[in-house]
Scaffold this motif. Structure first.
Motif, PDB file in Angstrom:
ATOM      1  N   MET A 243      -7.058  18.530 -20.467  1.00  0.00           N
ATOM      2  CA  MET A 243      -8.349  18.385 -19.824  1.00  0.00           C
ATOM      3  C   MET A 243      -8.460  17.008 -19.177  1.00  0.00           C
ATOM      4  SD  MET A 243     -12.056  18.590 -21.620  1.00  0.00           S
ATOM      5  CE  MET A 243     -13.496  18.393 -20.657  1.00  0.00           C
ATOM      6  N   GLN A 244      -8.904  16.954 -17.974  1.00  0.00           N
ATOM      7  CA  GLN A 244      -9.082  15.706 -17.246  1.00  0.00           C
ATOM      8  C   GLN A 244     -10.524  15.206 -17.408  1.00  0.00           C
ATOM      9  OE1 GLN A 244      -6.100  14.664 -16.744  1.00  0.00           O
ATOM     10  NE2 GLN A 244      -6.097  14.403 -14.552  1.00  0.00           N
ATOM     11  N   VAL A 245     -10.676  13.898 -17.450  1.00  0.00           N
ATOM     12  CA  VAL A 245     -12.009  13.297 -17.519  1.00  0.00           C
ATOM     13  C   VAL A 245     -12.297  12.559 -16.231  1.00  0.00           C
ATOM     14  CG1 VAL A 245     -12.009  13.038 -20.022  1.00  0.00           C
ATOM     15  CG2 VAL A 245     -11.143  11.181 -18.620  1.00  0.00           C
ATOM     16  N   LYS A 246     -13.593  12.393 -15.935  1.00  0.00           N
ATOM     17  CA  LYS A 246     -13.973  11.596 -14.774  1.00  0.00           C
ATOM     18  C   LYS A 246     -13.659  10.145 -15.075  1.00  0.00           C
ATOM     19  CE  LYS A 246     -17.535  14.719 -13.224  1.00  0.00           C
ATOM     20  NZ  LYS A 246     -18.936  14.911 -12.912  1.00  0.00           N
ATOM     21  N   ARG A 247     -13.259   9.412 -14.077  1.00  0.00           N
ATOM     22  CA  ARG A 247     -12.834   8.031 -14.273  1.00  0.00           C
ATOM     23  C   ARG A 247     -13.968   7.057 -14.018  1.00  0.00           C
ATOM     24  NH1 ARG A 247      -6.560   7.563 -13.181  1.00  0.00           N
ATOM     25  NH2 ARG A 247      -6.009   9.631 -13.843  1.00  0.00           N
ATOM     26  N   HIS A 248     -14.652   6.711 -15.081  1.00  0.00           N
ATOM     27  CA  HIS A 248     -15.692   5.694 -15.039  1.00  0.00           C
ATOM     28  C   HIS A 248     -15.152   4.493 -15.803  1.00  0.00           C
ATOM     29  CE1 HIS A 248     -18.849   8.171 -13.285  1.00  0.00           C
ATOM     30  NE2 HIS A 248     -18.407   9.165 -14.046  1.00  0.00           N
ATOM     31  N   HIS A 249     -14.851   3.412 -15.090  1.00  0.00           N
ATOM     32  CA  HIS A 249     -14.219   2.244 -15.699  1.00  0.00           C
ATOM     33  C   HIS A 249     -15.210   1.176 -16.135  1.00  0.00           C
ATOM     34  CE1 HIS A 249     -10.327   3.819 -14.548  1.00  0.00           C
ATOM     35  NE2 HIS A 249     -10.806   4.039 -13.336  1.00  0.00           N
ATOM     36  N   HIS A 250     -16.495   1.409 -15.932  1.00  0.00           N
ATOM     37  CA  HIS A 250     -17.491   0.390 -16.244  1.00  0.00           C
ATOM     38  C   HIS A 250     -18.476   0.891 -17.288  1.00  0.00           C
ATOM     39  CE1 HIS A 250     -16.010  -2.117 -13.024  1.00  0.00           C
ATOM     40  NE2 HIS A 250     -15.972  -1.029 -12.278  1.00  0.00           N
ATOM     41  N   CYS A 251     -18.897  -0.042 -18.124  1.00  0.00           N
ATOM     42  CA  CYS A 251     -19.869   0.256 -19.172  1.00  0.00           C
ATOM     43  C   CYS A 251     -21.202   0.630 -18.528  1.00  0.00           C
ATOM     44  CB  CYS A 251     -20.040  -0.978 -20.060  1.00  0.00           C
ATOM     45  SG  CYS A 251     -21.309  -0.822 -21.323  1.00  0.00           S
ATOM     46  N   PRO A 252     -21.805   1.740 -18.948  1.00  0.00           N
ATOM     47  CA  PRO A 252     -23.084   2.150 -18.366  1.00  0.00           C
ATOM     48  C   PRO A 252     -24.251   1.271 -18.813  1.00  0.00           C
ATOM     49  CG  PRO A 252     -22.483   3.634 -20.135  1.00  0.00           C
ATOM     50  CD  PRO A 252     -21.318   2.702 -19.933  1.00  0.00           C
ATOM     51  N   LEU A 253     -24.020   0.380 -19.786  1.00  0.00           N
ATOM     52  CA  LEU A 253     -25.089  -0.490 -20.268  1.00  0.00           C
ATOM     53  C   LEU A 253     -25.063  -1.874 -19.618  1.00  0.00           C
ATOM     54  CD1 LEU A 253     -25.064   0.464 -24.050  1.00  0.00           C
ATOM     55  CD2 LEU A 253     -26.510   1.356 -22.208  1.00  0.00           C
ATOM     56  N   CYS A 254     -23.876  -2.491 -19.541  1.00  0.00           N
ATOM     57  CA  CYS A 254     -23.803  -3.853 -18.989  1.00  0.00           C
ATOM     58  C   CYS A 254     -23.085  -3.921 -17.647  1.00  0.00           C
ATOM     59  CB  CYS A 254     -23.131  -4.797 -19.986  1.00  0.00           C
ATOM     60  SG  CYS A 254     -21.343  -4.559 -20.154  1.00  0.00           S
ATOM     61  N   GLY A 255     -22.354  -2.871 -17.272  1.00  0.00           N
ATOM     62  CA  GLY A 255     -21.629  -2.856 -16.006  1.00  0.00           C
ATOM     63  C   GLY A 255     -20.249  -3.489 -16.063  1.00  0.00           C
ATOM     64  N   GLY A 256     -19.894  -4.058 -17.219  1.00  0.00           N
ATOM     65  CA  GLY A 256     -18.568  -4.668 -17.377  1.00  0.00           C
ATOM     66  C   GLY A 256     -17.497  -3.617 -17.594  1.00  0.00           C
ATOM     67  N   PRO A 257     -16.218  -4.023 -17.584  1.00  0.00           N
ATOM     68  CA  PRO A 257     -15.133  -3.072 -17.814  1.00  0.00           C
ATOM     69  C   PRO A 257     -15.238  -2.491 -19.227  1.00  0.00           C
ATOM     70  CG  PRO A 257     -14.286  -5.318 -17.761  1.00  0.00           C
ATOM     71  CD  PRO A 257     -15.737  -5.389 -17.407  1.00  0.00           C
ATOM     72  N   ASN A 258     -15.021  -1.185 -19.351  1.00  0.00           N
ATOM     73  CA  ASN A 258     -15.166  -0.563 -20.667  1.00  0.00           C
ATOM     74  C   ASN A 258     -13.860  -0.445 -21.445  1.00  0.00           C
ATOM     75  OD1 ASN A 258     -13.948   1.658 -19.447  1.00  0.00           O
ATOM     76  ND2 ASN A 258     -15.841   2.812 -19.256  1.00  0.00           N
ATOM     77  N   SER A 259     -12.746  -0.785 -20.820  1.00  0.00           N
ATOM     78  CA  SER A 259     -11.436  -0.753 -21.496  1.00  0.00           C
ATOM     79  C   SER A 259     -11.141   0.608 -22.112  1.00  0.00           C
ATOM     80  CB  SER A 259     -11.346  -1.836 -22.567  1.00  0.00           C
ATOM     81  OG  SER A 259     -11.615  -3.099 -22.032  1.00  0.00           O
ATOM     82  N   CYS A 260     -11.595   1.662 -21.484  1.00  0.00           N
ATOM     83  CA  CYS A 260     -11.431   3.016 -22.012  1.00  0.00           C
ATOM     84  C   CYS A 260     -10.125   3.634 -21.500  1.00  0.00           C
ATOM     85  CB  CYS A 260     -12.619   3.882 -21.601  1.00  0.00           C
ATOM     86  SG  CYS A 260     -12.504   5.581 -22.225  1.00  0.00           S
ATOM     87  N   ALA A 261      -9.235   3.951 -22.432  1.00  0.00           N
ATOM     88  CA  ALA A 261      -7.953   4.563 -22.063  1.00  0.00           C
ATOM     89  C   ALA A 261      -8.157   5.954 -21.477  1.00  0.00           C
ATOM     90  CB  ALA A 261      -7.032   4.631 -23.273  1.00  0.00           C
ATOM     91  N   LEU A 262      -9.192   6.647 -21.927  1.00  0.00           N
ATOM     92  CA  LEU A 262      -9.472   7.984 -21.391  1.00  0.00           C
ATOM     93  C   LEU A 262      -9.808   7.894 -19.911  1.00  0.00           C
ATOM     94  CD1 LEU A 262     -11.740   9.299 -24.290  1.00  0.00           C
ATOM     95  CD2 LEU A 262      -9.274   9.554 -24.040  1.00  0.00           C
TER      96      LEU A 262
END
Length: 81
Positions: A1-20
Motif C-alpha cells: 500500500m502506498q501512502v501520500k507523501r507529506h514531509h512536514h508536521c501538520p502542527l509546526c510545519g517542520g520536517p516530520n522525519s517520517c519514513a513512511l
C-alpha cells in the motif's frame, strides 16, 4: 500500500522525519510507529491532514508530555484500533 507523501508536521510545519512519507511504503519502519500519541495531540491536526501527515518527533514529544500531565490516554498514530 502506498501512502501520500507529506514531509512536514501538520502542527509546526517542520520536517516530520517520517519514513513512511519518505518512502511511500506503509511497510517501512518508522519512529512514529514506536511511540504513542495523545488523543488531544491528534485532535489538533487539521481535518484534511488527519491520517495523511505525520507529526514531527519534537511536537509528538512535547505534546505527549503535556498530555501525560493531564492524564489523557495515548493512542498510536497510523494504527487502527
Amino acid at each position: 500500500m502506498q501512502v501520500k507523501r507529506h514531509h512536514h508536521c501538520p502542527l509546526c510545519g517542520g520536517p516530520n522525519s517520517c519514513a513512511l512519507a519518505q518512502t511511500g511504503d506503509m511497510a517501512a519502519s518508522c519512529w512514529c510507529r514506536e511511540i504513542k500519541f495523545a488523543p488531544a495531540t491528534l485532535a489538533r491536526i487539521a481535518t484534511e491532514l488527519q491520517e495523511q501527515a505525520c507529526i514531527c518527533p519534537r511536537c509528538a514529544t512535547s505534546m505527549n508530555e503535556t498530555s501525560a500531565d493531564t492524564g489523557n490516554t495515548p493512542t498510536a498514530l497510523g494504527d487502527k484500533a
